[in-house]
Design a protein around this motif. Structure first.
Motif, PDB file in Angstrom:
ATOM      1  N   ALA A 121      -0.633   2.180  -1.321  1.00 10.10           N
ATOM      2  CA  ALA A 121      -1.899   2.657  -1.882  1.00 10.10           C
ATOM      3  C   ALA A 121      -2.523   3.714  -0.977  1.00 10.10           C
ATOM      4  O   ALA A 121      -3.023   4.734  -1.461  1.00 10.10           O
ATOM      5  N   PHE A 122      -2.494   3.484   0.326  1.00 15.71           N
ATOM      6  CA  PHE A 122      -3.067   4.484   1.225  1.00 15.71           C
ATOM      7  C   PHE A 122      -2.219   5.757   1.199  1.00 15.71           C
ATOM      8  O   PHE A 122      -2.755   6.859   1.286  1.00 15.71           O
ATOM      9  N   ALA A 123      -0.913   5.622   1.055  1.00 11.62           N
ATOM     10  CA  ALA A 123      -0.033   6.790   0.942  1.00 11.62           C
ATOM     11  C   ALA A 123      -0.398   7.619  -0.283  1.00 11.62           C
ATOM     12  O   ALA A 123      -0.376   8.858  -0.237  1.00 11.62           O
ATOM     13  N   VAL A 124      -0.756   6.956  -1.393  1.00 14.58           N
ATOM     14  CA  VAL A 124      -1.182   7.679  -2.596  1.00 14.58           C
ATOM     15  C   VAL A 124      -2.453   8.472  -2.292  1.00 14.58           C
ATOM     16  O   VAL A 124      -2.564   9.650  -2.645  1.00 14.58           O
ATOM     17  N   LEU A 125      -3.409   7.837  -1.610  1.00 19.45           N
ATOM     18  CA  LEU A 125      -4.641   8.545  -1.241  1.00 19.45           C
ATOM     19  C   LEU A 125      -4.328   9.755  -0.362  1.00 19.45           C
ATOM     20  O   LEU A 125      -4.880  10.841  -0.557  1.00 19.45           O
ATOM     21  N   TYR A 126      -3.448   9.561   0.596  1.00 18.36           N
ATOM     22  CA  TYR A 126      -3.065  10.654   1.488  1.00 18.36           C
ATOM     23  C   TYR A 126      -2.426  11.786   0.689  1.00 18.36           C
ATOM     24  O   TYR A 126      -2.806  12.950   0.825  1.00 18.36           O
ATOM     25  N   ASN A 127      -1.454  11.449  -0.142  1.00 19.41           N
ATOM     26  CA  ASN A 127      -0.738  12.474  -0.913  1.00 19.41           C
ATOM     27  C   ASN A 127      -1.660  13.231  -1.857  1.00 19.41           C
ATOM     28  O   ASN A 127      -1.486  14.431  -2.078  1.00 19.41           O
ATOM     29  N   GLU A 128      -2.645  12.546  -2.424  1.00 21.65           N
ATOM     30  CA  GLU A 128      -3.560  13.194  -3.359  1.00 21.65           C
ATOM     31  C   GLU A 128      -4.585  14.091  -2.665  1.00 21.65           C
ATOM     32  O   GLU A 128      -5.049  15.053  -3.263  1.00 21.65           O
ATOM     33  N   HIS A 129      -4.951  13.763  -1.416  1.00 22.72           N
ATOM     34  CA  HIS A 129      -6.093  14.434  -0.809  1.00 22.72           C
ATOM     35  C   HIS A 129      -5.812  15.190   0.495  1.00 22.72           C
ATOM     36  O   HIS A 129      -6.702  15.875   0.999  1.00 22.72           O
ATOM     37  N   ALA A 130      -4.620  15.078   1.044  1.00 22.63           N
ATOM     38  CA  ALA A 130      -4.337  15.706   2.337  1.00 22.63           C
ATOM     39  C   ALA A 130      -4.508  17.224   2.292  1.00 22.63           C
ATOM     40  O   ALA A 130      -5.084  17.819   3.210  1.00 22.63           O
ATOM     41  N   THR A 131      -4.048  17.847   1.240  1.00 25.59           N
ATOM     42  CA  THR A 131      -4.149  19.303   1.140  1.00 25.59           C
ATOM     43  C   THR A 131      -5.606  19.741   1.072  1.00 25.59           C
ATOM     44  O   THR A 131      -6.013  20.699   1.750  1.00 25.59           O
ATOM     45  N   GLU A 132      -6.396  19.033   0.291  1.00 25.06           N
ATOM     46  CA  GLU A 132      -7.816  19.368   0.161  1.00 25.06           C
ATOM     47  C   GLU A 132      -8.551  19.197   1.497  1.00 25.06           C
ATOM     48  O   GLU A 132      -9.350  20.052   1.886  1.00 25.06           O
ATOM     49  N   GLY A 183      -4.344   9.001  -9.358  1.00 31.25           N
ATOM     50  CA  GLY A 183      -5.378   9.278 -10.333  1.00 31.25           C
ATOM     51  C   GLY A 183      -6.254   8.093 -10.677  1.00 31.25           C
ATOM     52  O   GLY A 183      -7.232   8.239 -11.385  1.00 31.25           O
ATOM     53  N   THR A 184      -5.921   6.908 -10.237  1.00 30.84           N
ATOM     54  CA  THR A 184      -6.746   5.734 -10.494  1.00 30.84           C
ATOM     55  C   THR A 184      -7.396   5.326  -9.187  1.00 30.84           C
ATOM     56  O   THR A 184      -7.026   4.338  -8.570  1.00 30.84           O
ATOM     57  N   GLU A 185      -8.393   6.102  -8.788  1.00 23.84           N
ATOM     58  CA  GLU A 185      -8.983   5.946  -7.460  1.00 23.84           C
ATOM     59  C   GLU A 185      -9.572   4.564  -7.198  1.00 23.84           C
ATOM     60  O   GLU A 185      -9.324   3.995  -6.144  1.00 23.84           O
ATOM     61  N   PRO A 186     -10.365   3.971  -8.107  1.00 25.02           N
ATOM     62  CA  PRO A 186     -10.922   2.643  -7.780  1.00 25.02           C
ATOM     63  C   PRO A 186      -9.836   1.605  -7.521  1.00 25.02           C
ATOM     64  O   PRO A 186      -9.930   0.818  -6.576  1.00 25.02           O
ATOM     65  N   GLU A 187      -8.782   1.633  -8.329  1.00 24.90           N
ATOM     66  CA  GLU A 187      -7.686   0.680  -8.144  1.00 24.90           C
ATOM     67  C   GLU A 187      -6.912   0.979  -6.856  1.00 24.90           C
ATOM     68  O   GLU A 187      -6.505   0.071  -6.136  1.00 24.90           O
ATOM     69  N   THR A 188      -6.728   2.266  -6.572  1.00 25.80           N
ATOM     70  CA  THR A 188      -6.010   2.665  -5.356  1.00 25.80           C
ATOM     71  C   THR A 188      -6.790   2.237  -4.119  1.00 25.80           C
ATOM     72  O   THR A 188      -6.224   1.698  -3.167  1.00 25.80           O
ATOM     73  N   ILE A 189      -8.106   2.453  -4.137  1.00 30.54           N
ATOM     74  CA  ILE A 189      -8.949   2.037  -3.011  1.00 30.54           C
ATOM     75  C   ILE A 189      -8.891   0.525  -2.841  1.00 30.54           C
ATOM     76  O   ILE A 189      -8.747   0.020  -1.721  1.00 30.54           O
ATOM     77  N   SER A 190      -8.999  -0.203  -3.936  1.00 30.26           N
ATOM     78  CA  SER A 190      -8.942  -1.670  -3.856  1.00 30.26           C
ATOM     79  C   SER A 190      -7.635  -2.132  -3.243  1.00 30.26           C
ATOM     80  O   SER A 190      -7.616  -3.020  -2.388  1.00 30.26           O
ATOM     81  N   ALA A 191      -6.547  -1.525  -3.659  1.00 35.02           N
ATOM     82  CA  ALA A 191      -5.237  -1.901  -3.117  1.00 35.02           C
ATOM     83  C   ALA A 191      -5.142  -1.518  -1.640  1.00 35.02           C
ATOM     84  O   ALA A 191      -4.606  -2.278  -0.825  1.00 35.02           O
ATOM     85  N   ALA A 192      -5.658  -0.344  -1.278  1.00 37.02           N
ATOM     86  CA  ALA A 192      -5.610   0.095   0.124  1.00 37.02           C
ATOM     87  C   ALA A 192      -6.443  -0.835   0.999  1.00 37.02           C
ATOM     88  O   ALA A 192      -6.075  -1.114   2.141  1.00 37.02           O
ATOM     89  N   ARG A 193      -7.560  -1.334   0.471  1.00 37.06           N
ATOM     90  CA  ARG A 193      -8.416  -2.247   1.243  1.00 37.06           C
ATOM     91  C   ARG A 193      -7.717  -3.561   1.549  1.00 37.06           C
ATOM     92  O   ARG A 193      -8.053  -4.226   2.522  1.00 37.06           O
ATOM     93  N   THR A 194      -6.750  -3.928   0.730  1.00 42.96           N
ATOM     94  CA  THR A 194      -6.008  -5.171   0.985  1.00 42.96           C
ATOM     95  C   THR A 194      -4.860  -4.953   1.962  1.00 42.96           C
ATOM     96  O   THR A 194      -4.127  -5.890   2.263  1.00 42.96           O
ATOM     97  N   GLY A 195      -4.716  -3.709   2.438  1.00 46.37           N
ATOM     98  CA  GLY A 195      -3.665  -3.424   3.410  1.00 46.37           C
ATOM     99  C   GLY A 195      -2.386  -2.895   2.802  1.00 46.37           C
ATOM    100  O   GLY A 195      -1.367  -2.805   3.481  1.00 46.37           O
ATOM    101  N   ASN A 196      -2.413  -2.527   1.534  1.00 45.84           N
ATOM    102  CA  ASN A 196      -1.238  -2.000   0.851  1.00 45.84           C
ATOM    103  C   ASN A 196      -0.959  -0.579   1.342  1.00 45.84           C
ATOM    104  O   ASN A 196      -1.697   0.351   1.028  1.00 45.84           O
ATOM    105  N   PRO A 197       0.125  -0.384   2.133  1.00 48.38           N
ATOM    106  CA  PRO A 197       0.413   0.950   2.670  1.00 48.38           C
ATOM    107  C   PRO A 197       0.750   1.965   1.582  1.00 48.38           C
ATOM    108  O   PRO A 197       0.470   3.154   1.725  1.00 48.38           O
TER     109      PRO A 197
END
Length: 189
Positions: free
Chosen positions: A21-32, A5-19
């Motif tokens: 953070a990218f897993a959170v993005l996947y889990n939140e948006h894969a179904t959509e 739910g904190t997309e800007p922070e999640t994106i920032s963390a994913a950009r640094t290579g944090n797996p």
């Protein structure tokens, strides 16, 4: 820990290579993303493959993502839309045959038996017969477009010149022919 739910922070963390953070993005948006793709392709397995490709592409390009206030889902759906478009563009220009008919298995083959060679030749003959049968069922202009474009491997402009038609008309004729062949093959299967 990255919280959903904190997309800007999640994106920032994913950009640094944090797996994580990218897993959170996947889990939140894969179904959509899957629903979007599934609504455009008829095959559930294909939709799953294209969804995976969407997230692979997003992962590769996460460092180029710029937060502009829009939901991350919009970015992911844009990627998915492009992947679906690429899939359909590619499928328009290829005739689909069994992969085993054309794969070169020399590197994997320890010993080639006469039986295997005979089976390969039989499969090739059956594939040629299927194509010829499908071509005979087409209107003459469509059949000729397919023969020139795909079997004789002429360019689109060369095919158009041979048919005495514009490139656009030739492209449309070939597209309709392939669609017709694909539909008849699907009914026969």
């Amino acid at each position: 820990m990255i919280h959903p739910g904190t997309e800007p922070e999640t994106i920032s963390a994913a950009r640094t290579g944090n797996p994580e953070a990218f897993a959170v993005l996947y889990n939140e948006h894969a179904t959509e993303v899957f629903r979007y793709i599934r609504g455009r392709v008829r095959d559930e397995h294909l939709a799953e493959d294209l969804t995976s490709e969407t997230f692979i592409r997003a992962f590769r390009r996460i460092d180029s993502f710029t937060w502009q206030g829009a939901p991350v889902a919009a970015w992911l759906v844009t990627i998915a839309r492009n992947i679906v478009a690429d899939h359909f563009k590619a499928s328009r220009t290829r005739l689909e045959f069994a992969a085993g008919d054309y794969l070169d298995l020399e590197s994997d083959r320890v010993e080639d038996s006469a039986e295997n060679a005979g089976l390969r030749e039989l499969a090739a003959v059956e594939a040629r017969e299927t194509v010829e049968r499908q071509l005979r069922a087409l209107p003459p202009m469509q059949a000729e477009a397919i023969r020139l474009r795909y079997l004789d491997e002429l360019s689109l402009s060369e095919t158009a010149a041979q048919l005495g038609r514009s490139v656009g008309a030739t492209k449309q004729t070939a597209f309709r022919a392939v669609a017709s062949m694909r539909a008849r093959l699907a009914v026969a299967a």
